[in-house]
Write a protein that holds these residues in place. Structure first.
Motif, PDB file in Angstrom:
ATOM      1  N   ALA B 465       4.668  -0.040   4.045  1.00  0.00           N
ATOM      2  CA  ALA B 465       4.069   0.304   2.753  1.00  0.00           C
ATOM      3  C   ALA B 465       3.689   1.792   2.688  1.00  0.00           C
ATOM      4  O   ALA B 465       3.785   2.416   1.634  1.00  0.00           O
ATOM      5  CB  ALA B 465       2.845  -0.569   2.503  1.00  0.00           C
ATOM      6  N   ASP B 466       3.291   2.358   3.839  1.00  0.00           N
ATOM      7  CA  ASP B 466       2.852   3.758   3.792  1.00  0.00           C
ATOM      8  C   ASP B 466       4.017   4.752   3.677  1.00  0.00           C
ATOM      9  O   ASP B 466       3.809   5.956   3.669  1.00  0.00           O
ATOM     10  CB  ASP B 466       1.943   4.088   4.977  1.00  0.00           C
ATOM     11  CG  ASP B 466       2.640   3.922   6.305  1.00  0.00           C
ATOM     12  OD1 ASP B 466       3.863   3.647   6.310  1.00  0.00           O
ATOM     13  OD2 ASP B 466       1.974   4.049   7.353  1.00  0.00           O
ATOM     14  N   LEU B 468       6.274   4.163   1.130  1.00  0.00           N
ATOM     15  CA  LEU B 468       6.795   3.964  -0.225  1.00  0.00           C
ATOM     16  C   LEU B 468       6.668   5.224  -1.080  1.00  0.00           C
ATOM     17  O   LEU B 468       7.540   5.523  -1.897  1.00  0.00           O
ATOM     18  CB  LEU B 468       6.076   2.783  -0.889  1.00  0.00           C
ATOM     19  CG  LEU B 468       6.506   1.406  -0.362  1.00  0.00           C
ATOM     20  CD1 LEU B 468       5.579   0.313  -0.866  1.00  0.00           C
ATOM     21  CD2 LEU B 468       7.947   1.102  -0.769  1.00  0.00           C
ATOM     22  N   LYS B 469       5.594   5.969  -0.874  1.00  0.00           N
ATOM     23  CA  LYS B 469       5.400   7.187  -1.662  1.00  0.00           C
ATOM     24  C   LYS B 469       6.531   8.186  -1.363  1.00  0.00           C
ATOM     25  O   LYS B 469       7.063   8.832  -2.266  1.00  0.00           O
ATOM     26  CB  LYS B 469       4.042   7.807  -1.334  1.00  0.00           C
ATOM     27  CG  LYS B 469       3.809   9.131  -2.023  1.00  0.00           C
ATOM     28  CD  LYS B 469       2.600   9.081  -2.925  1.00  0.00           C
ATOM     29  CE  LYS B 469       2.463  10.395  -3.699  1.00  0.00           C
ATOM     30  NZ  LYS B 469       1.707  10.196  -4.940  1.00  0.00           N
ATOM     31  N   ARG B 472       9.564   7.024  -3.144  1.00  0.00           N
ATOM     32  CA  ARG B 472       9.494   7.309  -4.593  1.00  0.00           C
ATOM     33  C   ARG B 472       9.790   8.782  -4.873  1.00  0.00           C
ATOM     34  O   ARG B 472      10.526   9.126  -5.802  1.00  0.00           O
ATOM     35  CB  ARG B 472       8.111   6.929  -5.133  1.00  0.00           C
ATOM     36  CG  ARG B 472       7.872   5.434  -5.222  1.00  0.00           C
ATOM     37  CD  ARG B 472       6.696   5.104  -6.139  1.00  0.00           C
ATOM     38  NE  ARG B 472       5.439   5.690  -5.681  1.00  0.00           N
ATOM     39  CZ  ARG B 472       4.596   5.119  -4.821  1.00  0.00           C
ATOM     40  NH1 ARG B 472       4.884   3.943  -4.309  1.00  0.00           N
ATOM     41  NH2 ARG B 472       3.478   5.713  -4.484  1.00  0.00           N
ATOM     42  N   VAL B 493      12.611   5.099 -10.265  1.00  0.00           N
ATOM     43  CA  VAL B 493      11.628   5.167  -9.174  1.00  0.00           C
ATOM     44  C   VAL B 493      10.957   3.804  -8.992  1.00  0.00           C
ATOM     45  O   VAL B 493      10.828   3.299  -7.883  1.00  0.00           O
ATOM     46  CB  VAL B 493      10.576   6.271  -9.465  1.00  0.00           C
ATOM     47  CG1 VAL B 493       9.374   6.124  -8.525  1.00  0.00           C
ATOM     48  CG2 VAL B 493      11.203   7.649  -9.323  1.00  0.00           C
ATOM     49  N   MET B 494      10.580   3.194 -10.127  1.00  0.00           N
ATOM     50  CA  MET B 494       9.925   1.899 -10.053  1.00  0.00           C
ATOM     51  C   MET B 494      10.858   0.828  -9.465  1.00  0.00           C
ATOM     52  O   MET B 494      10.451   0.040  -8.605  1.00  0.00           O
ATOM     53  CB  MET B 494       9.475   1.472 -11.452  1.00  0.00           C
ATOM     54  CG  MET B 494       8.743   0.157 -11.451  1.00  0.00           C
ATOM     55  SD  MET B 494       8.522  -0.439 -13.124  1.00  0.00           S
ATOM     56  CE  MET B 494      10.206  -0.791 -13.571  1.00  0.00           C
ATOM     57  N   ASP B 497      11.267   1.366  -5.769  1.00  0.00           N
ATOM     58  CA  ASP B 497      10.012   1.012  -5.112  1.00  0.00           C
ATOM     59  C   ASP B 497       9.878  -0.512  -5.001  1.00  0.00           C
ATOM     60  O   ASP B 497       9.538  -1.049  -3.956  1.00  0.00           O
ATOM     61  CB  ASP B 497       8.849   1.608  -5.913  1.00  0.00           C
ATOM     62  CG  ASP B 497       7.494   1.316  -5.276  1.00  0.00           C
ATOM     63  OD1 ASP B 497       6.893   2.236  -4.719  1.00  0.00           O
ATOM     64  OD2 ASP B 497       7.053   0.142  -5.335  1.00  0.00           O
ATOM     65  N   GLU B 498      10.173  -1.204  -6.081  1.00  0.00           N
ATOM     66  CA  GLU B 498      10.058  -2.668  -6.076  1.00  0.00           C
ATOM     67  C   GLU B 498      11.061  -3.296  -5.110  1.00  0.00           C
ATOM     68  O   GLU B 498      10.744  -4.264  -4.412  1.00  0.00           O
ATOM     69  CB  GLU B 498      10.277  -3.233  -7.489  1.00  0.00           C
ATOM     70  CG  GLU B 498       9.204  -2.843  -8.499  1.00  0.00           C
ATOM     71  CD  GLU B 498       7.830  -3.450  -8.178  1.00  0.00           C
ATOM     72  OE1 GLU B 498       7.766  -4.429  -7.398  1.00  0.00           O
ATOM     73  OE2 GLU B 498       6.827  -2.930  -8.714  1.00  0.00           O
ATOM     74  N   GLN B 501       9.758  -2.822  -1.667  1.00  0.00           N
ATOM     75  CA  GLN B 501       8.660  -3.758  -1.431  1.00  0.00           C
ATOM     76  C   GLN B 501       9.181  -5.120  -1.019  1.00  0.00           C
ATOM     77  O   GLN B 501       8.626  -5.776  -0.142  1.00  0.00           O
ATOM     78  CB  GLN B 501       7.853  -3.943  -2.724  1.00  0.00           C
ATOM     79  CG  GLN B 501       6.822  -2.902  -2.964  1.00  0.00           C
ATOM     80  CD  GLN B 501       5.964  -3.314  -4.142  1.00  0.00           C
ATOM     81  OE1 GLN B 501       5.401  -4.409  -4.157  1.00  0.00           O
ATOM     82  NE2 GLN B 501       5.879  -2.450  -5.126  1.00  0.00           N
ATOM     83  N   ILE B 504      10.185  -4.995   2.540  1.00  0.00           N
ATOM     84  CA  ILE B 504       9.024  -4.976   3.436  1.00  0.00           C
ATOM     85  C   ILE B 504       8.355  -6.357   3.482  1.00  0.00           C
ATOM     86  O   ILE B 504       8.069  -6.890   4.550  1.00  0.00           O
ATOM     87  CB  ILE B 504       8.004  -3.919   2.959  1.00  0.00           C
ATOM     88  CG1 ILE B 504       8.594  -2.510   3.083  1.00  0.00           C
ATOM     89  CG2 ILE B 504       6.698  -4.027   3.753  1.00  0.00           C
ATOM     90  CD1 ILE B 504       7.807  -1.434   2.348  1.00  0.00           C
ATOM     91  N   ARG B 505       8.138  -6.930   2.288  1.00  0.00           N
ATOM     92  CA  ARG B 505       7.359  -8.167   2.222  1.00  0.00           C
ATOM     93  C   ARG B 505       8.173  -9.407   2.537  1.00  0.00           C
ATOM     94  O   ARG B 505       7.679 -10.329   3.178  1.00  0.00           O
ATOM     95  CB  ARG B 505       6.729  -8.303   0.843  1.00  0.00           C
ATOM     96  CG  ARG B 505       5.615  -7.306   0.637  1.00  0.00           C
ATOM     97  CD  ARG B 505       5.306  -7.094  -0.811  1.00  0.00           C
ATOM     98  NE  ARG B 505       4.853  -8.325  -1.469  1.00  0.00           N
ATOM     99  CZ  ARG B 505       4.379  -8.346  -2.715  1.00  0.00           C
ATOM    100  NH1 ARG B 505       4.307  -7.235  -3.418  1.00  0.00           N
ATOM    101  NH2 ARG B 505       3.987  -9.464  -3.245  1.00  0.00           N
ATOM    102  N   GLY B 558       8.289  -8.173  -9.285  1.00  0.00           N
ATOM    103  CA  GLY B 558       9.192  -7.103  -8.848  1.00  0.00           C
ATOM    104  C   GLY B 558      10.619  -7.231  -9.355  1.00  0.00           C
ATOM    105  O   GLY B 558      11.175  -6.297  -9.930  1.00  0.00           O
TER     106      GLY B 558
END
Lengths: 110, 595
Positions: B465-466, B468-469, B472, B493-494, B497-498, B501, B504-505, B558
């Motif tokens: 998660a760290d 993701l910025k 983006r 970008v969204m 990012d999704e 995620q 990752i998840r 997402g």
């Protein structure tokens, strides 16, 4: 992401700043739920939020649901176009109560 | 001290129930009886003593013995006897004495007085106390096989002299005995062969389990192994690492049969074990070499090609230790490049590898294929009769280039092996393919042709998660690089990012340090594509659905967001057959949906 909580006219105002993403949304969620422990009226100031993702939106949805369960109020203020874009894509722009300013929000809730 | 009288006493004291002690006068009766006894028995050795007794009594002699030649045909061993002295186990040189002479000349002998015969050795009499006076002996043989001889000692009846008639009888009985002994030996050999065959079958079964199973059709590496005998001295192996790279090898152990199979098992274990920690093939082969040298003996060695394939780049690192040169096949111009050996075979000399192991060659498959095989293929006989040779191998690869890999390998092997016939040598063939047809959709293709295919950049980051910025920011810059406007960029970008995620998840299950995400930004003529590859267990795309938006609850948004802002979003087959590849396409310069 920065986070600040103030009491304005008996309403908890949570000011968020920066990006609310998978990294920061757990802290946002925790803070919002903590506010509802002490208060039933919560306003989230999104004026300084530059980005919000689905996990951030989920935190807002959860707070919204807690407010309804507690017969409290929950509203968003100063929603930026970036945030509004996500809310509208999620069709949540009509679910949340959205005010242009903190004053309007606290007045409406107080 | 045993004597003639003692022998007679023993005879009287121990009559055999089945065989009356009274001599049968009629030769034919004895011959019929003995032939029946030999034919009825599976084991000539057990009836030999009885037969000797019957013959001795019939002829009216004192003793008899059966001598058989050892396998080296240098010694005669007494395997059965009858008479006052037991000489079973007595060994005499095959060319010595009167028995030896009969065997050597392959003729029966009548020695009426041994004192007049120069070949008679009195040493045995001296040892046993028996006095030998006369001998009747006949050699035993079946066809050209000399088996030994039967001798009868000291005729006691009649005039005390062996007659030509006695010799004829002994020769007749000897032939029946020889056949019985011959048959017994054949049976023993068959039983031993059957036992050995069963053991080989078990070994072959274990060995087959050491080979990797058939991979998925789109897996980039396939192999085939056909043993010449029950067990193989060849082998191959395929081992996928958690990061998607794949170790492979093809090896040939010197020699064939069981000892080669055992060394094969050892080498294959070493490969599997050491590959997990080796950095590159040269280092791995060097380490295997040192291990083999520590314990290997009997001059056996192993030739091996070991490699590490990265399906994401189409690149192979290769080390060749004394093996048949692999062929790199260029699909476009149908040309071949042979990759010759830079190092000696494994297991010959320790410590020759150097600090960084054996030499390692870097190859780019460029949508082509790498064929590695053993000399069982090149030296195999074709149906035409000649040796297949390297040109034959090349022709077969060209002819079957369009066939799916597993069938292609079977077809190539089938060109030198008819069903039901065995090969002269073990045959192993392995192909490493850069999955060309899938590449235009995959990250790997773009990475290899960075400038040509419009690759903007590649990002490889831990799936956390760290990060993701960072992702983006990179996405925003990639969109700007394509001249996209701000709102279009924000949507992309969204979406990226999704998608990250979800990796990752869901793909990595939220574990930190679970693996990386590789993101490629690719500009096509009218769109920006973002390819996200992970190395997690395959995700079932059907299980990932956009949520029902009327259901207001946290999470599950997402996929809906991604689909809302992209023109296309889908899983495509990953190039290595491992991990997941998710492809986003967003057209440039089109009306943005929902705005």
């Amino acid at each position: 992401m920065a986070l600040e909580v103030n009491e304005v006219n008996g309403v908890s105002v949570v000011a968020l700043e920066g990006d609310i993403d998978l990294q920061s949304s757990p802290a946002v969620r925790q803070q919002l739920l903590a506010c509802f422990e002490k208060n039933t009226r919560v306003v989230v100031d999104l004026s300084a939020v530059t980005y919000i993702d689905s996990s951030g939106v989920a935190s807002l949805v959860e707070a919204f649901q807690v407010a309804r369960k507690k017969n409290g109020t929950f509203s968003l203020v100063s929603v930026s176009s970036a945030v509004m874009r996500v809310l509208s894509l999620a069709r949540l722009d009509r679910v949340f109560t959205i005010h242009p300013t903190i004053e309007a929000a606290t007045a409406a809730q107080g | 001290m045993p004597s003639r009288d003692a022998a007679s006493a023993a005879r009287r004291a121990a009559p055999t129930e089945a065989l009356p002690p009274e001599p049968i006068k009629d030769h034919l009766g004895l011959i019929a009886e003995m032939t029946r006894v030999f034919a009825a028995s599976h084991d000539a050795h057990t009836v030999a003593a009885t037969a000797l007794e019957r013959i001795t009594l019939h002829v009216g002699a004192e003793a008899a013995s059966l001598f058989l030649l050892t396998d080296d045909v240098e010694t005669l061993v007494c395997t059965a006897c009858y008479g006052p002295v037991d000489i079973t186990g007595l060994r005499i040189p095959a060319n010595a004495g009167i028995v030896g002479r009969a065997v050597l000349r392959q003729e029966g002998l009548i020695i009426r007085d041994v004192r007049n015969d120069a070949d008679f050795g009195s040493a045995i009499d001296a040892k046993t106390g028996f006095t030998t006076r006369s001998i009747l002996v006949t050699p035993l043989s079946v066809g050209r096989d000399q088996l030994g001889a039967i001798e009868i000692i000291n005729k006691a009846s009649g005039d005390g002299l062996f007659s030509p008639d006695d010799l004829t009888l002994l020769e007749t009985l000897g032939r029946a005995a020889a056949l019985a002994i011959h048959n017994t030996r054949l049976t023993e050999r068959l039983v031993a062969q059957e036992r050995e065959r069963h053991e080989l079958e078990l070994a072959a079964e274990i060995q087959r389990d050491l080979l990797p199973g058939a991979g998925a059709h789109d897996f980039p590496i396939h192999g085939i192994n056909i043993p010449a005998r029950a067990v193989s001295g060849d082998f191959y192996d395929i081992l996928t690492l958690p990061d998607g790279r794949i170790w492979f090898n093809v090896a040939d152990v010197s020699g064939k049969g069981m000892n080669a199979a055992l060394l094969m098992a050892k080498t294959s274990s070493l490969f599997r074990c050491l590959a997990k920690s080796a950095e590159h093939p040269g280092q791995l082969l060097g380490a295997i070499n040192n291990e083999l040298c520590e314990t290997n003996s009997h001059g056996m060695f192993v030739t091996m090609v070991g490699g590490l394939f990265n399906p994401a780049t189409g690149k192979v690192r290769l080390s060749n230790a004394g093996h048949e040169p692999p062929l790199l096949f260029n699909l476009t111009d149908q040309s071949f490049t042979a990759i010759a050996a830079d190092a000696p075979p494994l297991g010959i000399a320790a410590g020759i590898a150097g600090p960084d192991g054996f030499p390692t060659i870097d190859l780019n498959l460029n949508s082509g294929a790498l064929y590695i095989f053993t000399d069982g293929l090149t030296e195999a006989t074709t149906f035409g009769g000649g040796m297949l040779g390297i040109d034959g191998v090349r022709a077969l690869i060209r002819d079957h280039a369009e066939t799916p890999p597993e069938r292609r390998l079977r077809s190539i092997a089938g060109a030198v092996k008819l069903p039901g016939q065995s090969l002269r040598d073990d045959l192993t063939l392995l192909v490493v393919e850069d999955n060309g047809p899938m590449r235009p959709q995959s990250v790997a293709d773009v990475a290899e042709n960075a400038t040509a295919a419009g690759e903007i950049m590649r990002l490889r980051v831990p799936a956390r998660a760290d990060r993701l910025k960072l992702i983006r920011t990179a996405t925003e810059q990639a969109a700007r690089f394509c001249g996209a406007e701000a709102a279009w960029t924000a949507d992309l970008v969204m979406a990226v990012d999704e998608a990250c995620q979800n990796v990752i998840r869901h793909a990595y299950g939220g574990r930190t340090d679970a693996g990386d995400i590789v993101i490629d930004f690719v500009a096509t003529v009218e769109a920006l594509e973002v390819h996200l590859m992970d190395f997690a267990a395959p995700v079932d795309p059907a299980a990932i659905k956009p949520r029902d938006l009327s259901d207001v609850r946290p999470g599950g948004l997402g996929v809906h967001l991604i689909r809302s802002v992209c023109d296309d979003a889908r899983f495509v087959p990953p190039p290595a057959g491992v991990g997941n590849l998710f492809k986003l396409t967003k057209r440039l310069g089109t009306q943005i949906k929902g705005r």
